[in-house]
Design a protein around this motif. Structure first.
Motif, PDB file in Angstrom:
ATOM      1  N   GLN A  72     -23.109  14.903 -18.796  1.00  0.00           N
ATOM      2  CA  GLN A  72     -23.959  13.519 -19.767  1.00  0.00           C
ATOM      3  C   GLN A  72     -24.686  14.000 -20.894  1.00  0.00           C
ATOM      4  N   ALA A 100     -16.314   5.697 -15.626  1.00  0.00           N
ATOM      5  CA  ALA A 100     -17.098   6.786 -14.959  1.00  0.00           C
ATOM      6  C   ALA A 100     -18.294   6.529 -15.211  1.00  0.00           C
ATOM      7  N   ASN A 101     -18.678   7.863 -14.415  1.00  0.00           N
ATOM      8  CA  ASN A 101     -20.427   8.426 -14.235  1.00  0.00           C
ATOM      9  C   ASN A 101     -20.790   8.838 -15.389  1.00  0.00           C
ATOM     10  N   THR A 102     -19.823   9.516 -15.673  1.00  0.00           N
ATOM     11  CA  THR A 102     -20.091  10.336 -17.541  1.00  0.00           C
ATOM     12  C   THR A 102     -20.783   8.920 -18.343  1.00  0.00           C
ATOM     13  N   SER A 154     -13.618   8.773 -20.093  1.00  0.00           N
ATOM     14  CA  SER A 154     -14.497   8.968 -18.473  1.00  0.00           C
ATOM     15  C   SER A 154     -15.729   9.561 -20.008  1.00  0.00           C
ATOM     16  N   ARG A 155     -15.051   9.473 -21.288  1.00  0.00           N
ATOM     17  CA  ARG A 155     -16.305  10.206 -22.856  1.00  0.00           C
ATOM     18  C   ARG A 155     -16.482   8.794 -23.260  1.00  0.00           C
ATOM     19  N   GLU A 170     -16.819  17.059 -17.734  1.00  0.00           N
ATOM     20  CA  GLU A 170     -15.414  16.178 -18.043  1.00  0.00           C
ATOM     21  C   GLU A 170     -15.687  15.384 -16.160  1.00  0.00           C
ATOM     22  N   ALA A 171     -15.622  13.898 -16.165  1.00  0.00           N
ATOM     23  CA  ALA A 171     -15.999  13.010 -15.289  1.00  0.00           C
ATOM     24  C   ALA A 171     -14.854  14.097 -13.863  1.00  0.00           C
ATOM     25  N   SER A 172     -13.773  13.887 -14.309  1.00  0.00           N
ATOM     26  CA  SER A 172     -12.360  14.413 -13.547  1.00  0.00           C
ATOM     27  C   SER A 172     -12.841  16.063 -13.344  1.00  0.00           C
ATOM     28  N   SER A 204     -18.759  16.162 -22.485  1.00  0.00           N
ATOM     29  CA  SER A 204     -18.672  15.001 -22.538  1.00  0.00           C
ATOM     30  C   SER A 204     -18.039  13.960 -24.206  1.00  0.00           C
TER      31      SER A 204
END
Length: 239
Positions: A60, A236-238, A203-204, A15-17, A64
């Motif tokens: 990615q 989020a970057n994901t 973030s998903r 995950e992004a976090s 996610s």
């Protein structure tokens, strides 16, 4: 600390976090042992890559996901990642496996790593104190140590026979960002004199698909009653 050999660490997050928090761990390891002293590899994202981890599987593509429907739809991809990570561990023989959050995946793969005899550290514990308490048994059986980010988690896990230690929350070590609110709002096309709401759908991709529309509808209802409000949606970057 001098090492006779390069420390090999397999790190897994989805995950992004987790990618962000784990990047701080990698940075600290690199600072302590240097690039020549430690080799961190596994599954992660952009933050871990920037920190110097060899990202063999990008979250990615392979992670996610959330929810039963999304897991079923991407079962083949998730299964491919699972098998790839087991193969990587078998071939590279890491000194330790660090699992970061992402419990639905990490708790399952921990069982197979344990069977292979690897030492396992879990960073950012599954929230077993809030839900799915039965996972404590899995943690006690398959995890060698847990690094918790909240002090009450340490006691909870220790009371249930899990080797846990409170290490602090990663955000506590972050430098405070000084920014003028009015200037920032103006830079993204909003007005500084309006009440600002932040909408956080996740973030998903599946989270965003499920949550963004009802969140936006709720915002529209608020805006119908409160005229001077505006909203920001961080991405989020994901995604």
């Amino acid at each position: 600390m001098a090492l006779n050999k390069k420390l090999k660490i397999l790190l897994i997050t989805g995950e992004a976090s987790g990618d962000e928090h784990a990047s701080l761990v990698v940075q600290a390891l690199k600072d302590k042992y240097s690039d020549d002293g430690v080799d961190v590899f596994g599954m992660g994202g952009d933050k871990l890559r920037e920190a110097g981890m060899n990202v063999l599987l990008d979250i990615q593509k392979y992670a996610s996901v959330m929810g039963l429907v999304e897991v079923i739809k991407k079962f083949r991809i998730i299964s491919k990642a699972y098998k790839a990570l087991l193969k990587i561990a078998k071939e590279r023989q890491p000194d330790i496996v660090i699992l970061v959050d992402y419990p639905g995946f990490n708790l399952r793969i921990a069982r197979d790593f344990k069977k292979q005899g690897f030492k396992i550290l879990y960073f950012i514990s599954p929230q077993v104190w809030a839900w799915k308490k039965g996972r404590v048994k899995t943690m006690r059986k398959n995890i060698d140590a847990v690094a918790t980010i909240f002090p009450f988690e340490e006691k909870f896990l220790q009371d249930h026979g899990v080797n846990a230690r409170f290490v602090g929350h990663p955000f506590c070590n972050e430098k405070e960002i000084a920014i003028d609110k009015g200037q920032y709002l103006k830079s993204i096309g909003l007005k500084k004199n309006k009440k600002t709401i932040v909408i956080l759908p996740g973030s998903r991709k599946y989270e965003v698909q499920e949550l963004l529309i009802p969140m936006f509808k709720a915002y529209l209802e608020l805006r119908a009653k409160i005229k001077d409000i505006q909203a920001i949606i961080p991405i989020a970057n994901t995604i």
